[in-house]
Scaffold this motif. Structure first.
Motif, mmCIF file in Angstrom:
data_model
loop_
_atom_site.group_PDB
_atom_site.id
_atom_site.type_symbol
_atom_site.label_atom_id
_atom_site.label_comp_id
_atom_site.label_asym_id
_atom_site.label_seq_id
_atom_site.Cartn_x
_atom_site.Cartn_y
_atom_site.Cartn_z
ATOM 1 N N THR A 1 0.874 -1.174 0.000
ATOM 2 C CA THR A 1 0.000 0.000 0.000
ATOM 3 C C THR A 1 0.909 1.222 0.000
ATOM 4 O O THR A 1 0.928 2.010 0.944
ATOM 5 C CB THR A 1 -0.928 0.008 1.227
ATOM 6 O OG1 THR A 1 -0.136 0.026 2.418
ATOM 7 C CG2 THR A 1 -1.804 -1.232 1.250
ATOM 8 N N VAL A 2 1.657 1.369 -1.090
ATOM 9 C CA VAL A 2 2.747 2.351 -1.140
ATOM 10 C C VAL A 2 2.611 3.340 -2.292
ATOM 11 O O VAL A 2 3.489 4.174 -2.485
ATOM 12 C CB VAL A 2 4.109 1.620 -1.251
ATOM 13 C CG1 VAL A 2 4.383 0.800 0.007
ATOM 14 C CG2 VAL A 2 4.149 0.711 -2.489
ATOM 15 N N GLY A 3 1.514 3.252 -3.058
ATOM 16 C CA GLY A 3 1.379 4.120 -4.222
ATOM 17 C C GLY A 3 1.997 3.483 -5.453
ATOM 18 O O GLY A 3 2.988 2.757 -5.353
ATOM 19 N N ARG B 1 -2.491 -2.414 -3.669
ATOM 20 C CA ARG B 1 -3.696 -1.598 -3.725
ATOM 21 C C ARG B 1 -3.319 -0.246 -4.306
ATOM 22 O O ARG B 1 -2.384 0.402 -3.817
ATOM 23 C CB ARG B 1 -4.302 -1.425 -2.339
ATOM 24 C CG ARG B 1 -5.730 -0.894 -2.404
ATOM 25 C CD ARG B 1 -6.374 -0.768 -1.049
ATOM 26 N NE ARG B 1 -5.854 0.356 -0.314
ATOM 27 C CZ ARG B 1 -5.360 0.281 0.909
ATOM 28 N NH1 ARG B 1 -5.298 -0.886 1.526
ATOM 29 N NH2 ARG B 1 -4.919 1.353 1.521
ATOM 30 N N VAL B 2 -4.026 0.163 -5.354
ATOM 31 C CA VAL B 2 -3.719 1.421 -6.023
ATOM 32 C C VAL B 2 -4.986 2.255 -6.149
ATOM 33 O O VAL B 2 -6.097 1.765 -5.918
ATOM 34 C CB VAL B 2 -3.111 1.175 -7.429
ATOM 35 C CG1 VAL B 2 -1.781 0.428 -7.319
ATOM 36 C CG2 VAL B 2 -4.087 0.405 -8.316
ATOM 37 N N LEU B 3 -4.820 3.496 -6.537
ATOM 38 C CA LEU B 3 -5.974 4.359 -6.760
ATOM 39 C C LEU B 3 -6.743 3.910 -8.003
ATOM 40 O O LEU B 3 -6.144 3.374 -8.942
ATOM 41 C CB LEU B 3 -5.525 5.807 -6.935
ATOM 42 C CG LEU B 3 -5.004 6.528 -5.690
ATOM 43 C CD1 LEU B 3 -4.451 7.893 -6.057
ATOM 44 C CD2 LEU B 3 -6.106 6.656 -4.650
ATOM 45 N N PRO B 4 -8.047 4.131 -8.052
ATOM 46 C CA PRO B 4 -8.845 3.739 -9.219
ATOM 47 C C PRO B 4 -8.724 4.744 -10.355
ATOM 48 O O PRO B 4 -9.691 5.427 -10.729
ATOM 49 C CB PRO B 4 -10.274 3.686 -8.650
ATOM 50 C CG PRO B 4 -10.268 4.703 -7.564
ATOM 51 C CD PRO B 4 -8.898 4.640 -6.950
ATOM 52 N N SER B 5 -7.533 4.851 -10.903
ATOM 53 C CA SER B 5 -7.284 5.742 -12.039
ATOM 54 C C SER B 5 -6.549 4.966 -13.120
ATOM 55 O O SER B 5 -5.856 3.984 -12.837
ATOM 56 C CB SER B 5 -6.453 6.959 -11.612
ATOM 57 O OG SER B 5 -5.136 6.569 -11.263
ATOM 58 N N VAL B 6 -6.704 5.404 -14.342
ATOM 59 C CA VAL B 6 -6.065 4.720 -15.473
ATOM 60 C C VAL B 6 -4.554 4.683 -15.302
ATOM 61 O O VAL B 6 -3.911 3.651 -15.501
ATOM 62 C CB VAL B 6 -6.442 5.411 -16.794
ATOM 63 C CG1 VAL B 6 -5.653 4.808 -17.953
ATOM 64 C CG2 VAL B 6 -7.939 5.274 -17.061
ATOM 65 N N SER B 7 -3.969 5.827 -14.916
ATOM 66 C CA SER B 7 -2.508 5.893 -14.803
ATOM 67 C C SER B 7 -1.992 4.957 -13.715
ATOM 68 O O SER B 7 -0.965 4.299 -13.884
ATOM 69 C CB SER B 7 -2.059 7.324 -14.518
ATOM 70 O OG SER B 7 -2.620 7.807 -13.311
ATOM 71 N N SER B 8 -2.713 4.874 -12.594
ATOM 72 C CA SER B 8 -2.282 4.003 -11.499
ATOM 73 C C SER B 8 -2.275 2.542 -11.924
ATOM 74 O O SER B 8 -1.306 1.816 -11.696
ATOM 75 C CB SER B 8 -3.210 4.172 -10.281
ATOM 76 O OG SER B 8 -3.091 5.455 -9.733
ATOM 77 N N GLN C 1 -3.528 -9.473 -9.097
ATOM 78 C CA GLN C 1 -2.692 -9.012 -7.987
ATOM 79 C C GLN C 1 -3.015 -7.569 -7.588
ATOM 80 O O GLN C 1 -2.336 -7.001 -6.733
ATOM 81 C CB GLN C 1 -1.203 -9.087 -8.364
ATOM 82 C CG GLN C 1 -0.658 -10.483 -8.583
ATOM 83 C CD GLN C 1 0.739 -10.431 -9.166
ATOM 84 O OE1 GLN C 1 0.934 -10.267 -10.378
ATOM 85 N NE2 GLN C 1 1.733 -10.562 -8.298
ATOM 86 N N LEU C 2 -4.032 -6.985 -8.202
ATOM 87 C CA LEU C 2 -4.337 -5.575 -7.975
ATOM 88 C C LEU C 2 -5.763 -5.376 -7.487
ATOM 89 O O LEU C 2 -6.668 -6.128 -7.868
ATOM 90 C CB LEU C 2 -4.162 -4.775 -9.278
ATOM 91 C CG LEU C 2 -2.767 -4.715 -9.887
ATOM 92 C CD1 LEU C 2 -2.834 -4.042 -11.250
ATOM 93 C CD2 LEU C 2 -1.814 -3.958 -8.962
ATOM 94 N N ILE C 3 -5.942 -4.367 -6.667
ATOM 95 C CA ILE C 3 -7.278 -3.888 -6.332
ATOM 96 C C ILE C 3 -7.216 -2.366 -6.331
ATOM 97 O O ILE C 3 -6.281 -1.773 -5.787
ATOM 98 C CB ILE C 3 -7.783 -4.427 -4.979
ATOM 99 C CG1 ILE C 3 -9.245 -4.017 -4.779
ATOM 100 C CG2 ILE C 3 -6.913 -3.965 -3.823
ATOM 101 C CD1 ILE C 3 -9.938 -4.756 -3.652
ATOM 102 N N ALA C 4 -8.176 -1.746 -7.007
ATOM 103 C CA ALA C 4 -8.208 -0.284 -7.125
ATOM 104 C C ALA C 4 -9.277 0.270 -6.185
ATOM 105 O O ALA C 4 -10.469 0.009 -6.371
ATOM 106 C CB ALA C 4 -8.493 0.129 -8.564
ATOM 107 N N LEU C 5 -8.844 1.009 -5.183
ATOM 108 C CA LEU C 5 -9.744 1.599 -4.184
ATOM 109 C C LEU C 5 -9.301 3.022 -3.881
ATOM 110 O O LEU C 5 -8.106 3.314 -3.829
ATOM 111 C CB LEU C 5 -9.719 0.800 -2.882
ATOM 112 C CG LEU C 5 -10.416 -0.558 -2.844
ATOM 113 C CD1 LEU C 5 -10.119 -1.234 -1.510
ATOM 114 C CD2 LEU C 5 -11.916 -0.398 -3.028
ATOM 115 N N ARG C 6 -10.284 3.894 -3.668
ATOM 116 C CA ARG C 6 -9.954 5.255 -3.248
ATOM 117 C C ARG C 6 -10.078 5.356 -1.733
ATOM 118 O O ARG C 6 -11.099 4.975 -1.169
ATOM 119 C CB ARG C 6 -10.883 6.266 -3.919
ATOM 120 C CG ARG C 6 -10.577 7.717 -3.532
ATOM 121 C CD ARG C 6 -11.252 8.698 -4.432
ATOM 122 N NE ARG C 6 -10.734 8.625 -5.775
ATOM 123 C CZ ARG C 6 -9.595 9.163 -6.184
ATOM 124 N NH1 ARG C 6 -8.832 9.821 -5.321
ATOM 125 N NH2 ARG C 6 -9.194 9.052 -7.432
#
Length: 252
Positions: free
Chosen positions: A133-135, A154-161, A174-179
């Protein structure tokens, strides 16, 4: 005019407070989505995009900046360093707003490391199921570990992330996008779903959910690695909103 360098949830509260004092504000943010977080009023101007040092000088001179409040993310060290250099070169008073640190809980051991380099060059992650959870910007540093550990992020729910995470070797599973903010219940459920045995986070304070991650690690009895904040020689620093207002309102 006050230059508020944004990038954190606290910067929105600071902007609202300064505007309530009738102060003109220039706010700089890195993403277009951040614009909507700030009040819509003639007292505020929001600039979007990464700023080179030369662009920062141009902005300061164009808007007649009288004070700089640096409320950028605790890990945006390059931004803060440029703002400090700018204040010194143009002789503009500077104040760093630093979100408070999470008070340590001595009942559960936390592994604190000084940098991501120390982490990836050590043996901390070996054979673990790791939640990062580091960006997304830090994820490329973990590419060499995909064969030695099972990594999740865990990354932000944005295309770039998401795109950057995929380029760093993470598969969709391996990813989950959550704000943020992420609740204790959701964070704990995610760790249980992925059978996480180690969490890696940054010392981002309560606003960054660090306290929740500490609670989850304690509840599950798994290690938590915290990457310390970069150390900079700030001319002035505070964690109090009242001090920011006083700094901006004082003359001279």
């Amino acid at each position: 005019m006050i230059w508020l360098i944004g990038g954190t949830s606290e910067s929105v509260l600071i902007a609202e407070t300064l505007l309530a004092q009738g102060l003109l504000c220039l706010v700089s943010v890195t993403t277009k989505s951040a614009i909507d977080l700030y009040p819509k009023t003639d007292l505020i101007t929001v600039k979007v995009g990464a700023l080179s040092f030369e662009k920062m000088i141009t902005l300061a001179e164009t808007y007649g900046i009288e004070k700089i409040v640096d409320a950028s993310h605790p890990y945006a060290a390059a931004v803060s360093q440029s703002a400090i250099e700018l204040s010194q070169q143009l002789q503009i008073p500077y104040l760093r707003y630093e979100r408070p640190q999470v008070s340590p809980d001595n009942s559960f051991p936390i592994i604190e490391l000084d940098s991501f380099d120390t982490l990836v060059n050590g043996d901390y992650l070996h054979d673990h199921r790791v939640l990062l959870t580091v960006g997304y910007k830090a994820l490329p540093q973990f590419q060499s570990w995909h064969q030695k550990a099972t990594l999740f992020a865990r990354v932000l729910p944005s295309v770039s992330s998401v795109e950057n995470a995929l380029e760093a070797g993470f598969s969709p599973k391996q990813l989950i996008a959550l704000r943020p903010p992420v609740s204790y219940e959701l964070e704990k459920a995610l760790c249980e779903q992925w059978q996480i045995s180690l969490i890696v986070t940054k010392a981002s304070g309560k606003a960054g959910g660090e306290d929740i991650k500490r609670q989850v690690a304690t509840a599950l009895g798994i290690p938590l690695i915290v990457i310390r904040r970069p150390e900079l020689a700030y001319p002035q620093k505070t964690s109090k909103l009242e001090s920011v207002v006083n700094f901006c309102c004082e003359h001279g």
